[in-house]
Design an enzyme around this catalytic site. Structure first.
Site, short mmCIF file in Angstrom:
data_model
loop_
_atom_site.label_atom_id
_atom_site.label_comp_id
_atom_site.label_asym_id
_atom_site.label_seq_id
_atom_site.Cartn_x
_atom_site.Cartn_y
_atom_site.Cartn_z
CG HIS A 1 11.82 -68.20 -7.48
ND1 HIS A 1 11.05 -68.93 -6.92
CD2 HIS A 1 12.11 -68.44 -8.54
CE1 HIS A 1 10.63 -69.82 -7.76
NE2 HIS A 1 11.27 -69.54 -9.08
CG ASP B 1 9.07 -68.60 -4.03
OD1 ASP B 1 9.24 -67.47 -4.21
OD2 ASP B 1 9.29 -69.50 -4.83
N GLY C 1 10.73 -72.35 -16.11
CA GLY C 1 10.04 -71.37 -16.74
C GLY C 1 8.36 -71.46 -16.20
CB SER D 1 9.05 -70.13 -11.25
OG SER D 1 9.84 -71.07 -10.67
N GLY D 2 5.84 -69.38 -10.48
CA GLY D 2 5.02 -68.42 -10.21
C GLY D 2 3.54 -68.82 -10.79
#
Length: 250
Positions: A66, A109, A199, A201-202
């Protein structure tokens, strides 16, 4: 999942990239300069931090699917996003989102970023190993990022890190009001004062020196006292997919 339930769940979830309703590190501390050299800031063409990521090979960064929001390059080798130059800024050559990814409600994801060039490993840039199997759920872990440090906050320039505890998946499923996607890990949140926010994410969930999870979503925009656990993609469930893509560039 019933379409109505899916719609309701979508509005409960928070995508954790900066340009979505994402996440940052809550009640953490500054990451020491000689630590977490695998961390990557995934950025857009204007040099804005969008998501976190982590280096798994000299030419590949792993992040969340995402996070594909106008991203063009990654920054490696610095904990301070004001210290970006042509030496630590590497273009993204190709993006590989999991073929079954639609949104975080469905799951999968996960995304690989093929870098335009191989980076040199040194005291500032290092890879992080992936798990070889499912992890022991009794361990304590860490999550790091440049995201918000409080609800409705702003992203930060300096990398922050916080310790989080793994939450039993069955317990996690009971706490969430709708079905969680498959292949996830729960850690932090759940009425604790520690976890991720916009902020983050990932970024990786690191346990025993391995990147076992990828920051995926939390509930709403409440980063301070969420009443459900934070949710990560379980990297161990995607090792075959990851290795298949990596082998294309051996």
């Amino acid at each position: 999942m019933h379409p109505l339930h899916k719609c309701l769940l979508f509005h409960l979830l928070v995508y954790l990239g900066q340009n979505a309703d994402g996440s940052e590190i809550i009640n953490g501390e500054l990451a020491p300069e000689n630590s977490m050299q695998y961390m990557a800031s995934v950025q857009d063409s204007d040099g804005h931090h969008v998501c976190g990521g982590f280096l798994i090979r000299e030419d590949f960064v792993l992040t969340a699917a995402h996070c594909d929001i106008g991203i063009t390059h990654v920054v490696l080798g610095t904990h301070n996003l004001k210290s970006v130059n042509n030496d630590n800024k590497i273009s993204i050559n190709k993006k590989y989102k999991h073929e079954s990814y639609k949104d975080v409600v469905v799951g999968n994801d996960i995304m690989l970023l093929k870098l335009s060039t191989k980076v040199s490993l040194n005291r500032k840039v290092q890879k992080i190993p992936l798990p070889t199997s499912e992890m022991n759920q009794q361990v304590n872990c860490q999550v790091a990022g440049w995201g918000f440090t409080k609800t409705d906050g702003t992203t930060v320039d300096d990398l922050r890190v916080v310790d989080v505890s793994i939450i039993n998946l069955n317990v996690c499923k009971e706490k969430w009001p709708f079905d969680l996607p498959a292949n996830v890990i729960c850690a932090g949140g759940d009425e604790t004062k520690k976890g991720f926010c916009q902020g983050d994410s990932g970024g990786p969930l690191v346990c025993n020196g391995k990147a076992v999870g990828i920051v995926s979503f939390n509930k709403g925009a409440n980063c301070d006292y969420p009443d459900v656990p934070n949710v990560y993609t379980d990297v161990s469930k995607y090792l075959t997919w990851i290795n298949r893509i990596l082998k294309r560039y051996e």
